[in-house]
Design an enzyme around this catalytic site. Structure first.
Site, PDB file in Angstrom:
ATOM      1  CE  LYS A 278      -3.890  -2.501   2.109  1.00 26.28           C
ATOM      2  NZ  LYS A 278      -4.402  -2.553   3.529  1.00 26.28           N
TER       3      LYS A 278
ATOM      4  CD  GLN B 214      -3.854  -4.245   6.622  1.00 34.44           C
ATOM      5  OE1 GLN B 214      -3.799  -3.330   5.962  1.00 34.44           O
ATOM      6  NE2 GLN B 214      -4.166  -5.528   5.839  1.00 34.44           N
TER       7      GLN B 214
ATOM      8  CG  ASP C 264      -9.827  -0.161   4.755  1.00 38.25           C
ATOM      9  OD1 ASP C 264      -9.705  -0.752   3.752  1.00 38.25           O
ATOM     10  OD2 ASP C 264      -9.727  -0.517   6.018  1.00 38.25           O
TER      11      ASP C 264
HETATM   12  N1  GUN Z   1      -7.186  -6.789   6.020  1.00 36.85           N
HETATM   13  C1  GUN Z   1      -7.276  -7.641   4.837  1.00 36.85           C
HETATM   14  N2  GUN Z   1      -8.081  -6.838   3.967  1.00 36.85           N
HETATM   15  C2  GUN Z   1      -7.951  -5.639   4.349  1.00 36.85           C
HETATM   16  C3  GUN Z   1      -8.355  -4.336   3.881  1.00 36.85           C
HETATM   17  O1  GUN Z   1      -9.044  -4.090   2.728  1.00 36.85           O
HETATM   18  N3  GUN Z   1      -8.649  -3.166   4.941  1.00 36.85           N
HETATM   19  C4  GUN Z   1      -7.932  -3.383   6.132  1.00 36.85           C
HETATM   20  N4  GUN Z   1      -7.938  -2.254   6.700  1.00 36.85           N
HETATM   21  N5  GUN Z   1      -7.420  -4.485   6.399  1.00 36.85           N
HETATM   22  C5  GUN Z   1      -7.427  -5.617   5.699  1.00 36.85           C
END
Ligand code: GUN
Length: 283
Positions: free
Chosen positions: A53, A97, A120
């Site tokens: 990311k 996350q 998100d």
């Molecule tokens: N863990 C796995 N996929 C995601 C996501 O799209 N966003 C977040 N915040 N955590 C994740």
């Protein structure tokens, strides 16, 4: 029939070029889009996702920072960090996350994020707005899937979309998104009876279960569009989707591969959501 392969990696690249140009335009207006990712603990998969990311932000010219907290962080401490980020006008997007350690309630943390910074799209405010077909932050993987289908000129209206999986991150919102596009949507999950009977009715089959190669050729109608959200590491270290790609590609009209399918689109939609947040907050 041999399916056309939808490379999300290629579509993602095109969108990222456009986003890069958008960032430059915003910079001219003295708006500097910024994303902060919070990671708690040492989950190796989470750490590598966060690195991807960050790298993607860097390439697009989006400022990104990561707050790394120890495994034993309390819910109160994490809430304090989120509150600070909510107040920080240089932060446009906040991403905590998941998964979080057991002592922290994910729902409480998600609800503490300012909805206008919820890139998100997990906050109930944004989920409610998606549900009622209003402008919202939409979760990145579902948004990426819709974008792939649209960019491939695949019709959606009136089509039967079958979603296998009902997670809050992918299954539920992707069904809602396609419903908003006037598809007929069916959800299947671990308690579904006669799964194959239902998946065989799909014009567009979206599989987000987390079980390697669980959908075989027998589960797919001739000419269906198959979207594979799975990211399963096999014992030999290789990556497999939830769909048995080699057999299903003989039946489907379109299919997304793993890797180079949905994954790159997810990160691209995170960049897009961060730009959207920066524009909205700064306007
Ligand atoms: N863990 C796995 N996929 C995601 C996501 O799209 N966003 C977040 N915040 N955590 C994740």
């Amino acid at each position: 029939m041999t399916a056309e392969i939808i490379y999300g990696s290629k579509i993602a690249e095109e969108i990222r070029e456009k986003l890069k140009a958008d960032v430059k335009e915003l910079e001219k207006k003295n708006i500097h889009p910024g994303l902060t990712v919070v990671i708690v603990g040492d989950n190796p998969a989470s750490k590598s996702y966060v690195k991807f990311k960050q790298r993607a932000c860097e390439k697009a010219g989006i400022r990104s920072s990561v707050i790394e907290l120890p495994e034993e962080t309390t819910q109160g401490q994490l809430l304090q960090h989120v509150n600070q980020l909510n107040e920080d006008s240089s932060v446009h997007g906040i991403l905590v996350q998941l998964p979080l350690p057991a002592q922290i309630d994910e729902k409480v943390i998600i609800e503490s994020i300012a909805p206008e910074k919820d890139v998100d799209g997990f906050h109930p405010y944004n989920i409610g707005r998606l549900q009622t077909n209003q402008d919202a932050f939409v979760p990145c993987t579902p948004l990426g899937i819709l974008e792939m289908i649209k960019k491939s000129n695949i019709p959606i209206k009136g089509k039967h979309v079958v979603v296998v999986g009902r997670s809050n991150i992918v299954g539920k919102p992707v069904g809602q998104l396609f419903l908003n596009e006037n598809a007929t949507v069916t959800y299947c999950h671990s308690a579904t009876e006669n799964l194959v009977h239902i998946t065989r009715q799909a014009d567009i089959l979206i599989v987000a279960v987390g079980k390697a190669k669980m959908i075989g050729k027998d589960a797919v109608k001739e000419g269906a569009v198959v979207v594979d959200v799975g990211n399963n590491y096999l014992s030999d270290g290789s990556l497999a989707g939830d769909v048995d790609f080699e057999s299903v590609k003989e039946t489907a009209s379109y299919i997304t591969p793993v890797p180079k399918g949905v994954g790159p689109m997810t990160i691209t939609m995170l960049l897009q959501n961060t730009l959207k947040a920066a524009k909205q907050i700064s306007s």
